[in-house]
Enzyme design. Structure first.
Site, mmCIF file in Angstrom:
data_model
loop_
_atom_site.group_PDB
_atom_site.id
_atom_site.type_symbol
_atom_site.label_atom_id
_atom_site.label_comp_id
_atom_site.label_asym_id
_atom_site.label_seq_id
_atom_site.Cartn_x
_atom_site.Cartn_y
_atom_site.Cartn_z
ATOM 1 C CE LYS A 166 3.996 1.045 -3.287
ATOM 2 N NZ LYS A 166 2.941 0.366 -4.298
ATOM 3 N N GLY A 197 2.554 -4.305 -3.552
ATOM 4 C CA GLY A 197 1.316 -3.937 -2.325
ATOM 5 C C GLY A 197 0.696 -2.438 -2.662
ATOM 6 N N PRO A 200 -1.098 2.802 0.701
ATOM 7 C CG PRO A 200 -3.203 3.470 0.804
ATOM 8 C CD PRO A 200 -2.278 2.776 -0.254
ATOM 9 C CB VAL A 202 3.673 -1.906 0.673
ATOM 10 C CG1 VAL A 202 4.843 -2.138 0.320
ATOM 11 C CG2 VAL A 202 2.709 -3.370 0.678
ATOM 12 N N GLY A 203 3.646 1.063 1.052
ATOM 13 C CA GLY A 203 4.216 2.233 0.913
ATOM 14 C C GLY A 203 4.450 3.009 2.261
ATOM 15 C CD GLU A 241 8.937 13.291 -11.940
ATOM 16 O OE1 GLU A 241 8.070 14.213 -11.880
ATOM 17 O OE2 GLU A 241 8.954 12.124 -12.321
ATOM 18 C CD GLU A 374 0.199 15.823 -13.471
ATOM 19 O OE1 GLU A 374 1.176 15.645 -14.243
ATOM 20 O OE2 GLU A 374 -0.020 15.451 -12.453
#
Length: 469
Positions: A166, A197, A200, A202-203, A241, A374
């Protein structure tokens, strides 16, 4: 645009679409499917069905596929670079040399790691057999969209796994082109599948899917922690990562102009949107102002503009929302009283596009927000120190542990200091690890490794067999 499942390009179950914006022009250049759980189910089912045949195949067959893919990538390198420039705004020269170049080197490192990386080992009266972990969910970021797809997908299939990838919804086009190249290289159906996608939807569906054995994710620390928690419910293997706040430590005998130049190049690369960016410059106190002024002068000379112009060195940030986040970091630095070193007139920015002028700040406080968080933009924080121990403490004084740099005329001394800095990857006098060396972080920078034999092993499990005499 379609999704790729079980060896075919097909329409998604969901009819919703996600627009893809060119950040330099603010124009919509494509639309991709906004997939749903049904699409994820189909992709995972295809990967699961393809696993037995692929995992039992020979390493030589995998090498042949990878070599064909690498050949096709070389032939279409300029096209790959152009797509990356269009979807994330990185200058065309950087897209070709670095973005596409890194992906090619990553693929080469996996070819070199086979077949030795899949061979059993004899240990006493045991046989230790490396086996593929199974079906892998590869969730990739937008900042290096091609390299990260290659680094995850090709390592996984080299190890004998099957994959559902994805890509980021901000930069899905280079991933789609790469999957087309894979398919043209005679990739067996179901071995690699592509769904597009949102994270929230698809992941999350991928991470929680009961038929997914491993999740490999690159992205922010905040999202990575949520993925690790969700994957833990299914006791899945996870490789993360994540972010970084890398420091370049210049020892008193270090070559300051060379160190500043190297640090600025790292900080400005990809408009600062690099997890390993050297965004902190740690220098002896008496040379702090000198270093900051040198950095600001170098950054002021970066040509900002159209990323398709070969003379451009600094393109836009990936989106207006991300640009606003970086602006927020700069505003907070000013509110906290950090000393800003001018980097040139702000009116040199193009009228359209998500551009941001570079910035340099000097902070006496290593705990300042700009020295801790960051930023992911072209912003450098210069920090003074008085002793070597203090320099090391500053380098180690963030929650991250991804990368760094040390400079000294005395190489053994530089190596000794590098050994004290708690990161996964470090340069010494501007010399970084090779493409086959493992890449990974510590602490809030994540865990697990990419590239070379160590990246391949990340997608393996070990089986111990007793061998009768």
């Amino acid at each position: 645009m379609a999704i790729y499942i079980d060896g075919t390009w097909r329409a998604a179950h969901s009819s919703d679409r996600i627009p893809v914006e060119n950040p330099a022009t603010e124009e919509i250049i494509a639309e991709v499917p906004d997939c749903d759980a049904a699409d994820v189910d189909a992709a995972v089912a295809a990967a699961r069905a393809a696993l037995p045949a692929w995992s039992s195949g020979s390493a030589q067959d995998r090498i042949c596929l990878m070599r064909r893919t690498r050949r096709d990538m070389l032939e279409r390198r300029a096209e790959l670079a152009d797509v990356i420039t269009a979807e994330i705004g990185t200058p065309t020269n950087f897209a070709n040399k670095i973005q596409a170049g890194m992906a090619l080197r990553a693929l080469g490192s996996f070819i070199d790691a086979l077949p030795e990386g899949t061979e059993p080992q004899q240990l006493d009266h045991s046989m230790v057999v490396p086996e593929p972990v199974g079906v892998v969910a590869a969730i990739t970021p937008w900042n290096y969209p091609l390299n990260q797809v290659v680094a995850k997908v090709m390592a996984a299939i080299a190890a004998g796994c099957t994959v559902v990838v994805k890509p980021s919804e901000l930069a899905p086009l280079s991933a789609q082109l790469f999957i087309r190249l894979l398919a043209e290289a005679d990739l067996p159906a179901g071995v690699v599948n592509l769904v597009t996608g949102s994270g929230p939807v698809v992941g999350d569906a991928l991470v929680r899917h009961p038929e997914v054995d491993m999740v490999s994710f690159t992205g922010s620390t905040a999202v990575g922690t949520r993925i690790a928690a969700a994957a833990a419910e299914g006791v899945k293997r996870v490789a993360l990562e994540l972010g970084g706040k890398s420091a370049a430590v210049v020892l008193p005998d270090g070559d300051l102009p060379a160190a500043v130049l190297n640090t600025v190049r790292s900080c400005m690369a990809n408009a600062g949107q690099t997890c390993t960016a050297l965004s902190r410059l740690v220098v002896p106190r008496k040379r702090c102002q000198e270093a900051a002024e040198q950095a600001a002068a170098l950054m002021a000379n970066y040509r900002i503009g159209d990323p398709t112009d070969p003379e451009t060195k600094l393109g836009p940030l990936v989106s207006s929302a991300h640009r606003d986040r970086v602006r927020g970091h700069i505003a907070r630095a000013r509110e906290e009283g950090l000393r800003e070193i001018p980097c040139g007139p702000p009116d040199r920015l193009p009228e359209r596009g998500h551009y941001l002028a570079p910035a340099v700040f000097v902070s006496e406080d290593p705990g300042a927000s700009l020295a801790q968080e960051e930023v992911f933009g072209p912003v450098l924080c210069v920090l003074p120190y008085d002793t070597e121990d203090e320099a090391v403490d500053i380098a180690n004084g963030t929650p991250f542990g991804l990368a760094g740099s040390v400079w000294s005329a005395d190489v053994p001394r530089a190596l000794a200091v590098a050994g004290r800095i708690r990161v996964g990857r470090i340069e010494v006098n501007g010399v970084g690890p090779g493409p086959g060396a493992p890449f990974g972080g510590r602490r809030r920078s994540g865990y697990g490794y990419e590239l070379g034999p160590h990246g391949l092993r990340e997608f393996q499990v070990l089986k111990s067999l007793g061998v009768p005499a």
